[in-house]
Design an enzyme around this catalytic site. Structure first.
Site, PDB file in Angstrom:
ATOM      1  N   ASP A  23       0.870  -1.163   0.000  1.00 38.99           N
ATOM      2  CA  ASP A  23       0.000   0.000   0.000  1.00 38.99           C
ATOM      3  C   ASP A  23       0.919   1.229   0.000  1.00 38.99           C
ATOM      4  O   ASP A  23       2.120   1.121   0.255  1.00 38.99           O
ATOM      5  CB  ASP A  23      -0.883  -0.050   1.248  1.00 38.99           C
ATOM      6  CG  ASP A  23      -1.785   1.154   1.375  1.00 38.99           C
ATOM      7  OD1 ASP A  23      -2.370   1.576   0.361  1.00 38.99           O
ATOM      8  OD2 ASP A  23      -1.904   1.679   2.498  1.00 38.99           O
ATOM      9  N   ASP A  71      -0.047   5.163   1.115  1.00 37.86           N
ATOM     10  CA  ASP A  71      -0.234   6.043   2.271  1.00 37.86           C
ATOM     11  C   ASP A  71      -0.328   5.224   3.558  1.00 37.86           C
ATOM     12  O   ASP A  71      -1.149   4.317   3.667  1.00 37.86           O
ATOM     13  CB  ASP A  71      -1.514   6.865   2.112  1.00 37.86           C
ATOM     14  CG  ASP A  71      -1.484   7.745   0.879  1.00 37.86           C
ATOM     15  OD1 ASP A  71      -1.229   8.945   1.017  1.00 37.86           O
ATOM     16  OD2 ASP A  71      -1.715   7.214  -0.232  1.00 37.86           O
ATOM     17  N   ASP A 130      -1.634  -1.040   5.773  1.00 35.49           N
ATOM     18  CA  ASP A 130      -1.911  -0.586   7.144  1.00 35.49           C
ATOM     19  C   ASP A 130      -3.410  -0.451   7.422  1.00 35.49           C
ATOM     20  O   ASP A 130      -3.794   0.178   8.407  1.00 35.49           O
ATOM     21  CB  ASP A 130      -1.231   0.758   7.402  1.00 35.49           C
ATOM     22  CG  ASP A 130      -1.878   1.898   6.635  1.00 35.49           C
ATOM     23  OD1 ASP A 130      -2.105   1.736   5.413  1.00 35.49           O
ATOM     24  OD2 ASP A 130      -2.166   2.944   7.231  1.00 35.49           O
TER      25      ASP A 130
END
Length: 221
Positions: free
Chosen positions: A13, A15, A170
């Site tokens: 991922d 961000d 996250d």
């Protein structure tokens, strides 16, 4: 150096996993509040929502959600404001650049799969020097995460069986998408995670507390 791992590629991922962009996202939302004569918020209040992009920022700043009458106009304004400042403070998390350099050293392909639209993801990745083998944005395929389509597209572009890929993110949506794509999954515990999140309940294969732990999991000496 030869690879010492069963995985043939690692996908990340963006961000909250590779880059810390919450400050710039929050500043865009604060500009909108200020333009309306409303009090701005401390940037740390936006941080847990960083992984949700515009939806998270507008939800915290305005209590607005997708589907509400004013949401689409707010989102357009937010994205336009964010585009003007998205390079201001955003940077790779500590340890990320060394982690990626180590993957390059063992010739293990890696890529990025993000829900950030290509309009933002492509210039950010370029500016930060993240030389990934593939970049799939939130609008690259007809579906965004937690749908598996973006991850499957990344694996296709890399020429790797999804079952031989590891996806690191996250957010719970990252784990859902990775599992649906048949990939191994890992949680980047240094990321935004979300308010009241319990990453241990997401069903990932393992959790990483710092970027440097990835190499140990890959079995790289």
């Amino acid at each position: 150096m030869l690879r010492a791992t069963a995985w043939q590629a690692v996908l990340f991922d963006l961000d909250g996993t590779l880059i810390d962009s919450a400050g710039d996202l929050g500043r865009a939302a604060n500009l909108m509040l200020a333009a309306r004569g409303r009090p701005t918020l401390p940037l740390h209040e936006y941080r847990p929502h960083g992984g949700s992009g515009a939806r998270g920022m507008l939800g915290r700043a305005f209590g607005a959600s997708p589907g509400e009458p004013a949401y689409d106009d707010l989102k357009r304004e937010f994205l336009d404001r964010y585009e003007t400042l998205m390079f201001d403070t955003t940077a790779a998390f500590a340890g990320v650049e060394d982690q990626l350099a180590a993957l390059d050293a063992i010739e293990l392909p890696w890529g990025i799969v993000t829900n950030k639209a290509e309009r933002f993801a492509t210039p950010l990745v370029r500016r930060l020097g993240l030389r990934c083998g593939v970049l799939v944005g939130g609008d690259t395929t007809p579906h965004a995460k937690p749908h598996p389509a973006p991850l499957l597209e990344a694996a296709r572009r890399l020429g790797v069986d999804p079952a031989r890929c590891l996806y690191v993110g996250d957010d719970e949506r990252d784990v859902i998408a990775g599992r649906a794509a048949g990939m191994s999954t890992a949680v980047a515990a240094w990321g935004y995670l979300g308010v009241g999140a319990d990453p241990g309940a997401w069903g990932a294969d393992f959790c990483l507390n710092a970027p440097g732990e990835l190499l140990n999991r890959l079995g790289v000496p």
